[in-house]
Design a protein around this motif. Structure first.
Motif, mmCIF file in Angstrom:
data_model
loop_
_atom_site.group_PDB
_atom_site.id
_atom_site.type_symbol
_atom_site.label_atom_id
_atom_site.label_comp_id
_atom_site.label_asym_id
_atom_site.label_seq_id
_atom_site.Cartn_x
_atom_site.Cartn_y
_atom_site.Cartn_z
ATOM 1 N N LEU A 52 0.830 -1.204 0.000
ATOM 2 C CA LEU A 52 0.000 0.000 0.000
ATOM 3 C C LEU A 52 0.864 1.253 0.000
ATOM 4 N N TYR A 53 0.542 2.174 -0.912
ATOM 5 C CA TYR A 53 1.228 3.454 -1.046
ATOM 6 C C TYR A 53 0.212 4.588 -1.028
ATOM 7 N N VAL A 54 0.712 5.807 -0.897
ATOM 8 C CA VAL A 54 -0.069 7.018 -1.136
ATOM 9 C C VAL A 54 0.677 7.849 -2.170
ATOM 10 N N ASP A 55 -0.064 8.489 -3.042
ATOM 11 C CA ASP A 55 0.455 9.488 -3.974
ATOM 12 C C ASP A 55 -0.256 10.790 -3.643
ATOM 13 N N ALA A 56 0.473 11.900 -3.675
ATOM 14 C CA ALA A 56 -0.130 13.196 -3.373
ATOM 15 C C ALA A 56 0.223 14.191 -4.466
ATOM 16 N N VAL A 57 -0.792 14.919 -4.911
ATOM 17 C CA VAL A 57 -0.601 16.030 -5.842
ATOM 18 C C VAL A 57 -0.722 17.297 -4.997
ATOM 19 N N PRO A 58 0.405 17.917 -4.635
ATOM 20 C CA PRO A 58 0.322 19.152 -3.863
ATOM 21 C C PRO A 58 -0.165 20.289 -4.752
ATOM 22 N N VAL A 59 -1.086 21.093 -4.233
ATOM 23 C CA VAL A 59 -1.632 22.204 -5.010
ATOM 24 C C VAL A 59 -1.628 23.489 -4.185
ATOM 25 N N ARG A 60 -1.523 24.594 -4.901
ATOM 26 C CA ARG A 60 -1.736 25.931 -4.341
ATOM 27 C C ARG A 60 -3.105 26.380 -4.812
ATOM 28 N N VAL A 61 -3.907 26.891 -3.891
ATOM 29 C CA VAL A 61 -5.250 27.333 -4.242
ATOM 30 C C VAL A 61 -5.439 28.792 -3.851
ATOM 31 N N ASP A 62 -6.389 29.446 -4.548
ATOM 32 C CA ASP A 62 -6.701 30.832 -4.197
ATOM 33 C C ASP A 62 -7.768 30.849 -3.100
ATOM 34 N N ASP A 63 -8.259 32.035 -2.759
ATOM 35 C CA ASP A 63 -9.244 32.185 -1.684
ATOM 36 C C ASP A 63 -10.562 31.483 -1.980
ATOM 37 N N ARG A 64 -10.855 31.253 -3.247
ATOM 38 C CA ARG A 64 -12.101 30.571 -3.633
ATOM 39 C C ARG A 64 -11.927 29.067 -3.755
ATOM 40 N N GLY A 65 -10.684 28.585 -3.565
ATOM 41 C CA GLY A 65 -10.421 27.161 -3.682
ATOM 42 C C GLY A 65 -10.041 26.712 -5.077
ATOM 43 N N GLU A 66 -9.868 27.670 -5.995
ATOM 44 C CA GLU A 66 -9.448 27.320 -7.355
ATOM 45 C C GLU A 66 -7.959 26.994 -7.369
ATOM 46 N N VAL A 67 -7.609 25.952 -8.093
ATOM 47 C CA VAL A 67 -6.215 25.540 -8.163
ATOM 48 C C VAL A 67 -5.436 26.510 -9.038
ATOM 49 N N LEU A 68 -4.378 27.073 -8.461
ATOM 50 C CA LEU A 68 -3.494 27.982 -9.186
ATOM 51 C C LEU A 68 -2.291 27.242 -9.746
ATOM 52 N N ALA A 69 -1.774 26.268 -8.981
ATOM 53 C CA ALA A 69 -0.559 25.562 -9.389
ATOM 54 C C ALA A 69 -0.514 24.181 -8.749
ATOM 55 N N LEU A 70 0.180 23.278 -9.434
ATOM 56 C CA LEU A 70 0.388 21.917 -8.961
ATOM 57 C C LEU A 70 1.889 21.710 -8.790
ATOM 58 N N GLY A 71 2.283 21.074 -7.688
ATOM 59 C CA GLY A 71 3.698 20.851 -7.403
ATOM 60 C C GLY A 71 4.181 19.522 -7.945
ATOM 61 N N VAL A 72 5.304 19.572 -8.666
ATOM 62 C CA VAL A 72 5.903 18.373 -9.252
ATOM 63 C C VAL A 72 7.378 18.345 -8.860
#
Length: 179
Positions: free
Chosen positions: A28-48
């Motif tokens: 069992l593993y976990v994968d995570a897509v880290p994201v930066r979001v604005d005040d409305r919860g919209e994704v601005l950027a994804l961390g790779v």
């Protein structure tokens, strides 16, 4: 038991036992897509992350890692985010996180889009907003923040290792971004 205690847990497997288990059992593993979001919860950027693969080639990957014996999935997510992005990444993982997909990694290429030459692994994949300062840690060479459109660029997708480009596209689709 704290996450740090898990590394010293005598109930966990030795390197030899883990190698033997990897030959016989899905891990069992976990994968995570880290994201930066604005005040409305919209994704601005994804961390790779930028890493070296097993052959010494530079590739891009998501935050990823094994769930340890007697470790909650949420704790594994937090541990791997801290390990890869640093102690002040400030991930916002819900009390009861829900994966956006389940990825099956096989040692045989082509069974699924996901490949891990070491083992058959089942990974729960999550989108995790991070609010703090992130910096590549341990074996990560760099951390790049990509807009959703940049993350879908064929050049970026070609640099993604082990099927992580597929996970990145699935995360964007889950977030309502056209892919």
């Amino acid at each position: 038991m704290s996450p740090l205690d898990l590394d010293r847990d005598p109930a966990w497997l030795s390197r030899e036992e883990l190698d033997s288990a990897r030959e016989k059992l899905p891990i069992l593993y976990v994968d995570a897509v880290p994201v930066r979001v604005d005040d409305r919860g919209e994704v601005l950027a994804l961390g790779v992350l930028l890493r070296l693969d097993g052959e010494g080639q530079v590739c891009r990957e998501l935050v990823s890692g094994r769930v340890l014996h007697h470790e909650r999935v949420r704790d594994a997510l937090l541990r791997h985010i801290e390990k890869d992005l640093g102690p002040v990444a400030l991930p916002r993982v819900p009390v009861a996180p829900q994966p956006f997909t389940v990825a099956e990694y096989f040692p045989t290429p082509g069974v699924t889009p996901f490949h891990d030459p070491r083992q058959h692994a089942v990974s729960l994949a999550f989108v995790v907003p991070v609010a703090g300062d992130c910096a590549p840690q341990n074996d990560a060479l760099d951390l790049t923040w990509l807009t959703p459109d940049q993350a879908l660029d064929p050049g970026v997708q070609a640099e993604m290792d082990r099927g992580h480009g597929v996970l990145l596209r699935q995360a964007l689709a889950h977030l309502g971004h056209p892919v």
